[in-house]
Design an enzyme around this catalytic site. Structure first.
Site, short mmCIF file in Angstrom:
data_model
loop_
_atom_site.label_atom_id
_atom_site.label_comp_id
_atom_site.label_asym_id
_atom_site.label_seq_id
_atom_site.Cartn_x
_atom_site.Cartn_y
_atom_site.Cartn_z
N TYR A 187 0.88 -1.17 0.00
CA TYR A 187 0.00 0.00 0.00
C TYR A 187 0.91 1.22 0.00
O TYR A 187 1.43 1.64 1.03
CB TYR A 187 -0.90 -0.02 1.23
CG TYR A 187 -1.84 1.16 1.35
CD1 TYR A 187 -2.40 1.76 0.23
CD2 TYR A 187 -2.18 1.68 2.61
CE1 TYR A 187 -3.26 2.83 0.34
CE2 TYR A 187 -3.04 2.76 2.73
CZ TYR A 187 -3.58 3.32 1.60
OH TYR A 187 -4.44 4.39 1.71
N HIS A 226 -12.60 1.64 -3.90
CA HIS A 226 -11.73 0.99 -4.88
C HIS A 226 -12.43 -0.24 -5.45
O HIS A 226 -13.33 -0.81 -4.82
CB HIS A 226 -10.42 0.54 -4.23
CG HIS A 226 -9.45 1.66 -3.98
ND1 HIS A 226 -8.31 1.87 -4.72
CD2 HIS A 226 -9.48 2.64 -3.04
CE1 HIS A 226 -7.67 2.92 -4.26
NE2 HIS A 226 -8.35 3.41 -3.24
N ASP A 250 -2.54 -0.94 -4.08
CA ASP A 250 -2.87 0.47 -4.32
C ASP A 250 -1.56 1.24 -4.33
O ASP A 250 -0.97 1.50 -3.29
CB ASP A 250 -3.79 0.97 -3.20
CG ASP A 250 -4.17 2.43 -3.36
OD1 ASP A 250 -3.71 3.06 -4.33
OD2 ASP A 250 -4.92 2.95 -2.51
#
Length: 521
Positions: free
Chosen positions: A361, A510, A403
């Protein structure tokens, strides 16, 4: 006899203290003030904007660009009283400041105060990007034009000015000492190199100034239609595939509150060998108390990385299918050795016999880009070094996913070209250039490699704006593969086969992204 008239007269009234303006523009006399928004000391001589606390008669200071970026246009039907002029207005209002330390002023009074206050230079306090003012686009066209005329002007961000100046090779403004030798005669200013001695003047011609290249006008695109239609590639019964799913859940508790079986449904539908989630926002105590053995009943075993620096923040988890043909080689690894990043629980790595996969992340640069420099100059470089060392030490190709907080190409943002995107986290030129540099080290964006011209495929949509329904999004979630995995036969028997999106799973801002590797067993 002495007169007592003077003694009996009341003392003259003390002069009333001039009221303080609601908005104060000035240059910091010292470095003692701290920006209320960023927590960063405002350097001596730097421009700052103060918002008056009317109760304590003191200012809350904001360094640029924080004060300007914090502006918004209040929504009001009955009007508000301007604290500078005491007049009532129903339109053209600006609210400056953060965290309830705000002052509402009329746009015209704001501009007037800025121009009149001693020590304030107009060029330092103008706003160039009206699109950054919250609610500006909702005003009627006539009011937009009025506010625009009042506030439009030169670039106000000193940091951007400095960077632009250096990039163009401009030596900067001359100091008083440097300008001392310059003389002016007959209305013409001699060049700096001219000197005068005993009546003789030695002329030095100025070098021709370089003309600034005009920036090509970028058209703002609006791509919301998916083109061409894409679907997962069929899997051959004669080959062996490794499937991995990535999903930023934007708070695992919140997702499961909306749909308690969201992840169970996801693994049931895809049956991946690996499920990676980001931004679960849990601490160790939560994992131990409520999520120990999570997805065990679905046949998956999890490894968690949590944030110890900040509660309710970040965190990733990787779940491995227990009966998968692919078995980890050694323990699952957490972190990369970056002290700040590891304390935020951002990385989990699994080593298989023929490849390694890292769930990450990537840190966001922040609403006001306060972490931009650390993101591109520290995190990106140290993470790339970690991936390279893993590949080298194990002599296997590496892939990372998750992400990554960047919309790399113009096709990765539905409205690429919009002015406000230039200073929005994930869309700055610095972040995109850093991502380009990472890929140039021998890696490929799996989805874009397989679908170089696909349009309208995004993985993030703003919930507040209701953008998911109309597909106004960004592609922030990726699979990055060793470029050797794209060659015929792959690298080390591992080949990139497919990468696609699954839009059926809701509950987060998302979407779900998937990748399939073809592996020689």
């Amino acid at each position: 006899m002495l007169s007592t008239t003077a003694d009996s007269s009341p003392p003259p009234p003390e002069p009333e203290e001039a009221p303080k303006p609601a908005i104060m523009f000035e240059f910091a006399a010292s470095a003692r003030s701290t920006c209320k928004r960023s927590g960063i000391k405002i350097p001596k001589g730097a421009p700052r904007v103060g918002v008056l606390n009317f109760q304590y008669k003191s200012y809350s200071w904001y360094g640029l660009p924080y004060a300007i970026e914090g502006m918004k246009i209040p929504k009001t039907k009955n009007g508000l009283v301007c604290k500078l002029t005491k007049e009532k207005f129903t339109s053209g209002l600006l609210s400056v400041g953060f965290n309830k330390k705000t002052a509402v002023v009329h746009a015209e009074a704001f501009a007037k105060a800025r121009d009149e206050q001693q020590g304030a230079k107009k060029s330092e306090f103008y706003i160039t990007n009206l699109g950054d003012i919250e609610g500006f686009g909702e005003l009627p066209q006539a009011e937009q034009e009025t506010v625009g005329k009042l506030l439009a002007g030169p670039e106000w961000n000193p940091d951007m000015k400095e960077r632009k100046r250096k990039a163009e090779g401009d030596p900067g403004e001359k100091t008083e000492t440097e300008s001392k030798g310059e003389t002016e005669s007959k209305g013409e200013t001699e060049s700096k190199g001219e000197t005068e001695s005993k009546g003789e003047v030695k002329e030095v011609k100025d070098s021709p100034k370089k003309k600034k290249a005009k920036k090509a006008k970028v058209e703002v695109q609006c791509i919301t239609e998916k083109n061409p239609p894409l679907s997962p590639l069929p899997l051959s019964s004669t080959s062996t595939y490794f499937k991995v799913i990535s999903y930023n859940v934007a708070g695992l508790r919140g997702l499961l509150k909306k749909d308690p079986l969201a992840l169970h449904t996801l693994v049931s539908r895809h049956s991946p060998d690996m499920l990676c989630i980001q931004e679960h926002k849990l601490q160790d105590v939560h994992v131990e108390a409520d999520f120990k053995g999570f997805l065990d009943d679905a046949g998956y075993e999890g490894t968690w990385a949590v944030s110890t620096r900040k509660k309710g923040y970040s965190g990733v988890a990787t779940f491995l299918k227990k009966d998968s043909k692919f078995k980890p080689q050694g323990p699952v690894r957490v972190g990369i050795g970056n002290e700040l990043g590891d304390s935020e629980g951002r990385v989990v790595t699994v080593d298989y016999e023929k490849f390694s996969i890292t769930n990450v992340y990537t840190p966001n640069s922040g609403q006001n880009l306060e972490r931009l420099d650390w993101r591109v100059n520290t995190w990106d470089k140290e993470f790339l070094s970690f991936i390279k060392s893993t590949s080298t030490s194990r002599s296997v190709p590496c892939m990372w996913l998750g992400d990554l907080n960047v919309a790399h190409r113009s096709l990765d943002a539905y409205n690429f070209g919009a002015k406000h995107l230039e200073r929005q986290a994930g869309l700055t030129q610095e972040e995109r250039d850093s991502f380009t540099n990472t890929l140039s080290q021998g890696y490929v964006d799996a989805f874009r490699h397989l679908n170089p011209s696909a349009e309208g495929y995004y993985s993030y949509w703003s919930n507040r704006a209701g953008n998911r329904e109309v597909n106004k999004g960004l592609r922030l979630d990726y699979f990055i593969a060793d470029e050797g995995m794209t060659a015929e036969g792959g690298k080390g028997g591992v080949k990139l086969y497919d990468s696609y999106m699954d839009y059926e799973c809701g509950g987060s801002d998302h979407g779900v992204v998937a990748c399939v590797l073809e592996v020689d067993m």
